[in-house]
Design a protein around this motif. Structure first.
Motif, PDB file in Angstrom:
ATOM      1  N   ILE A 199       0.850  -1.192   0.203  1.00  0.00           N
ATOM      2  CA  ILE A 199      -0.012   0.035  -0.062  1.00  0.00           C
ATOM      3  C   ILE A 199       0.776   1.268  -0.105  1.00  0.00           C
ATOM      4  CG2 ILE A 199      -1.623   1.377   1.338  1.00  0.00           C
ATOM      5  CD1 ILE A 199      -2.902  -1.398   2.291  1.00  0.00           C
ATOM      6  N   THR A 250      -5.052  11.810   6.691  1.00  0.00           N
ATOM      7  CA  THR A 250      -5.232  10.504   6.253  1.00  0.00           C
ATOM      8  C   THR A 250      -4.525   9.524   7.486  1.00  0.00           C
ATOM      9  OG1 THR A 250      -3.558  10.558   4.848  1.00  0.00           O
ATOM     10  CG2 THR A 250      -5.537  10.562   3.928  1.00  0.00           C
ATOM     11  N   LEU A 254      -7.228   7.550   8.710  1.00  0.00           N
ATOM     12  CA  LEU A 254      -7.723   6.424   8.108  1.00  0.00           C
ATOM     13  C   LEU A 254      -6.835   5.192   8.440  1.00  0.00           C
ATOM     14  CD1 LEU A 254      -8.257   7.770   4.536  1.00  0.00           C
ATOM     15  CD2 LEU A 254     -10.159   6.902   6.369  1.00  0.00           C
ATOM     16  N   ARG A 295      -7.472   1.715  11.931  1.00  0.00           N
ATOM     17  CA  ARG A 295      -7.585   0.166  11.344  1.00  0.00           C
ATOM     18  C   ARG A 295      -6.585  -0.522  12.523  1.00  0.00           C
ATOM     19  NH1 ARG A 295     -11.423   0.665   7.422  1.00  0.00           N
ATOM     20  NH2 ARG A 295     -11.406   2.965   7.188  1.00  0.00           N
ATOM     21  N   PRO A 296      -7.055  -2.114  12.217  1.00  0.00           N
ATOM     22  CA  PRO A 296      -6.428  -2.767  13.072  1.00  0.00           C
ATOM     23  C   PRO A 296      -5.070  -3.223  12.805  1.00  0.00           C
ATOM     24  CG  PRO A 296      -7.939  -3.937  11.865  1.00  0.00           C
ATOM     25  CD  PRO A 296      -8.177  -2.720  11.331  1.00  0.00           C
ATOM     26  N   SER A 349     -15.526   4.256  11.312  1.00  0.00           N
ATOM     27  CA  SER A 349     -15.751   5.193  11.937  1.00  0.00           C
ATOM     28  C   SER A 349     -15.404   6.508  10.712  1.00  0.00           C
ATOM     29  CB  SER A 349     -14.591   5.594  12.964  1.00  0.00           C
ATOM     30  OG  SER A 349     -13.142   5.339  12.364  1.00  0.00           O
ATOM     31  N   PRO A 367     -14.098  14.118   6.192  1.00  0.00           N
ATOM     32  CA  PRO A 367     -13.608  13.095   5.255  1.00  0.00           C
ATOM     33  C   PRO A 367     -12.335  13.206   4.724  1.00  0.00           C
ATOM     34  CG  PRO A 367     -15.319  13.945   4.430  1.00  0.00           C
ATOM     35  CD  PRO A 367     -15.195  14.830   5.552  1.00  0.00           C
ATOM     36  N   PHE A 396      -9.288  11.520   2.506  1.00  0.00           N
ATOM     37  CA  PHE A 396      -8.802  10.526   1.585  1.00  0.00           C
ATOM     38  C   PHE A 396      -7.408  10.655   0.987  1.00  0.00           C
ATOM     39  CE2 PHE A 396     -13.238   9.790   2.397  1.00  0.00           C
ATOM     40  CZ  PHE A 396     -13.258   8.519   2.730  1.00  0.00           C
ATOM     41  N   ILE A 412      -7.554  -0.144  -0.761  1.00  0.00           N
ATOM     42  CA  ILE A 412      -6.732   0.085   0.264  1.00  0.00           C
ATOM     43  C   ILE A 412      -7.005  -0.046   1.681  1.00  0.00           C
ATOM     44  CG2 ILE A 412      -4.969   1.660   1.164  1.00  0.00           C
ATOM     45  CD1 ILE A 412      -4.435   3.038  -1.287  1.00  0.00           C
ATOM     46  N   LEU A 413      -8.282   0.593   1.903  1.00  0.00           N
ATOM     47  CA  LEU A 413      -8.627   0.565   3.063  1.00  0.00           C
ATOM     48  C   LEU A 413      -9.329  -0.861   3.602  1.00  0.00           C
ATOM     49  CD1 LEU A 413     -10.312   4.034   3.444  1.00  0.00           C
ATOM     50  CD2 LEU A 413      -8.120   3.209   4.793  1.00  0.00           C
ATOM     51  N   SER A 465      -8.394  -3.719   6.961  1.00  0.00           N
ATOM     52  CA  SER A 465      -9.634  -3.501   7.518  1.00  0.00           C
ATOM     53  C   SER A 465      -9.792  -4.869   8.902  1.00  0.00           C
ATOM     54  CB  SER A 465     -10.887  -3.500   7.042  1.00  0.00           C
ATOM     55  OG  SER A 465     -10.878  -4.770   6.439  1.00  0.00           O
ATOM     56  N   GLN A 521     -16.322   4.020   3.483  1.00  0.00           N
ATOM     57  CA  GLN A 521     -15.103   3.261   4.239  1.00  0.00           C
ATOM     58  C   GLN A 521     -15.332   2.959   5.693  1.00  0.00           C
ATOM     59  OE1 GLN A 521     -12.899   4.506   6.713  1.00  0.00           O
ATOM     60  NE2 GLN A 521     -14.169   6.332   7.332  1.00  0.00           N
TER      61      GLN A 521
END
Lengths: 280, 307
Positions: free
Chosen positions: A8, A100, A103, A107-108, B84, B89, B91, B103-104, B108, B149
């Protein structure tokens, strides 16, 4: 997960315009140097070897890809850090600027994984830029100018390497250059973890490198004593691979010191990022 | 599963930024299936609390438990079940929306199929623009992509920090409808932060109000709001004449302002029909009765009641 994160990160790096500035700069500069050497290289070679011609008979293709690549490597390893910093300084600070971080960190995945993937991706970028430099200078140089013996003129020595004895030295030299530039990359990422905008880390990293290089270059007693503590003092030790015999102890010491700097910068970045409150 | 199972438990949560006490000994409980309103004016500590819930910020002290487990020790496991949106927002602008989601999805913690990504893009009305770079998106589109997302990995708990900010009325309604649907049809637990009371009133079953980092009140929305005093704007043909009819009533003292064709008074919500009836019976033509219940007013009513 770490490999996913690295993939990524690489995707993000190579989808950004700034990533290609380094490749474009090398892609333009090295062919220009090739062209200059094609037109004026013979004169330049004669000038550099003028003192030798009285005592030695120089035969063969001395204006060859090895010699030109050696000159380019000497000239550019001082300037490549800026191209590395452009990308590395943006790796963490860029996420803060763009907002970001949220984001990623929600995440885990652990923060250590995030920092590790950024470091490894930065190293991959650094490696790819140096390998591109190697390709452009060495491979293209050999195609244009052919191969031949390499004359290396030192302060108190003149060494002529047979053409069968050169290529492995370039491999090791470029490998060492990757290690040197990884220190620069690590320093830029470290600064990048402290702020929320990439400009500061770019300027800070370059300022440190320029100051250290100037301090290393001044031949004054007091500065000579601090020189061993400046990582820039070891960055050009790839030149040792073009010595005969190679001072392996010196190379090993330089590798250890440079690697130590990378580990220190990585550890400091990880600790800072682990405790960082994401407010962006 | 017990319907009263606690999904979020917060005990003594405190966050101090040097001299600033952003969150102070906060306690709250969100039950499974709740749409839980998290209310407070700007700067009340809502976003700081949410950032602590999502491990973006480390608390100075206190405990956060999600799904019965402490966040500090079970961060990865918990976040794999939390979706969440935190504030605006954001990105990767230089990537297409679908690439952002891909990607997310990969990080996840759950298997997210390409089909699921396309379904979510369709759900939020962005399927046709899936391949456009996010930098070409409007704020509303980014907000909807933010919802997508958050739902990617089908989380049990969804934390939405001011999700309707910057949206037009239609967009706000769509988000509200989506929240209600996620709660009722998919039994998601939703923590919804806002500084707009009416927004919470429309979707939440329970809520907390915080101010200056501390809890002011927590409970069921219907009970909390019904017991409150409202300001009501009453539009009539002649406000002065109408007010005269009220002189001998208990409402007269609570009249706050009078203009040519309207007056404002404070009144218990349950008494509004009675007031309307009284005015009409006295031949006062009431054109409109408009409740004005700002969060600020509600705070004042609660805090003055507490005193």
């Amino acid at each position: 997960m770490i490999f996913t994160l690295i993939r990524i990160e690489l995707l993000k790096i190579f989808r950004k315009w700034r990533t290609y500035i380094g490749f474009i700069a090398i892609g333009i500069l090295v062919p220009l140097l090739h062209l200059a050497m094609y037109l004026e290289g013979q004169k330049s070679l004669e000038f550099m070897t003028r003192g030798l011609r009285d005592s030695f008979i120089l035969v063969g293709n001395l204006l060859n890809g090895y010699w030109i690549s050696y000159l380019i490597l000497n000239a550019l390893t001082i300037h490549i850090p800026f191209l590395i910093t452009l990308v590395a300084a943006d790796l963490l600070a860029g996420e803060a600027t763009a907002g970001t971080y949220r984001l990623l960190v929600t995440r885990p995945v652990s923060r250590l994984q995030i920092v590790t993937s950024k470091f490894l991706s930065g190293i991959i970028y650094t490696g790819s830029l140096i390998l591109f430099l190697a390709f452009m200078s060495l491979v293209v140089g050999l195609i244009i100018f052919g191969s031949g013996e390499l004359i290396v003129i030192g302060n108190q020595s003149i060494i002529v390497f047979e053409k069968s004895d050169i290529l492995w030295r370039f491999f090791l030299a470029y490998g060492f250059a990757i290690l040197s530039m990884t220190v620069v990359c690590s320093l830029a990422i470290f600064f990048s973890s402290l702020v929320e905008n990439a400009i500061g880390p770019i300027v800070s990293t370059m300022a440190i490198i320029i100051i250290f290089i100037i301090l290393s270059a001044f031949d004054v007693e007091i500065l000579r004593e601090i020189r061993p503590y400046l990582f820039t003092s070891y960055m050009l030790d790839w030149r040792e691979f073009f010595n005969d015999p190679i001072d392996l102890a010196k190379v090993f010491k330089s590798v250890l010191i440079l690697s130590g700097h990378i580990i220190i910068f990585f550890t400091a970045t990880s600790l800072i990022f682990h405790k960082k409150d994401i407010l962006s | 599963m017990n319907s009263k199972e606690n999904v979020i438990e917060i005990y003594g949560l405190t966050k101090r930024f040097k001299e600033v006490l952003a969150v102070n000994e906060l306690e709250l409980t969100v039950n499974r299936g709740d749409v839980f309103g998290f209310l407070g004016p700007n700067g009340a500590g809502k976003s700081t609390t949410i950032r602590m819930l999502l491990s973006l910020i480390t608390p100075t002290s206190g405990t956060i438990k999600i799904f019965g487990k402490t966040l500090l020790e079970n961060r990865k496991e918990i976040l794999a079940n939390v979706g969440s949106i935190v504030e605006k927002p954001d990105f990767y602008q230089y990537l297409p929306a679908i690439k952002n989601l891909e990607i997310l999805a990969k990080i996840s913690g759950k298997e997210v199929t390409h089909k699921r990504i396309l379904e979510l893009l369709e759900l939020v009305g962005l399927k046709d623009r899936a391949k456009s770079k996010v930098k070409t998106y409007s704020h509303g589109m980014k907000q909807r992509l933010g919802i997508a997302q958050a739902l990617l990995h089908n989380p049990e708990l969804i934390v939405l920090d001011e999700p309707t900010t910057g949206l037009d009325p239609q967009g706000m309604k769509e988000i509200r409808d989506l929240i209600i649907r996620l709660s009722k049809e998919e039994n998601k637990t939703i923590l919804l932060s806002s500084h707009i009371l009416s927004e919470i009133e429309l979707v939440a079953n329970r809520m907390i109000i915080i101010n200056k980092g501390s809890k002011i009140v927590e409970g069921e929305v219907s009970k909390l709001l019904n017991s409150s005093t409202l300001k009501v704007t009453i539009e009539v043909e002649n406000a002065e004449a109408a007010v005269k009819f009220l002189e001998n009533t208990i409402w007269y003292k609570s009249i706050e302002s009078i203009t040519e064709n309207k007056f404002i008074l404070s009144i218990e919500q349950i008494a509004i029909p009675e007031l309307n009836k009284y005015l009409v019976e006295n031949d006062v033509l009431v054109n409109a009765l408009i409740p004005v219940r700002s969060l600020e007013d509600y705070f004042l009513s609660i805090t003055s009641g507490a005193k």
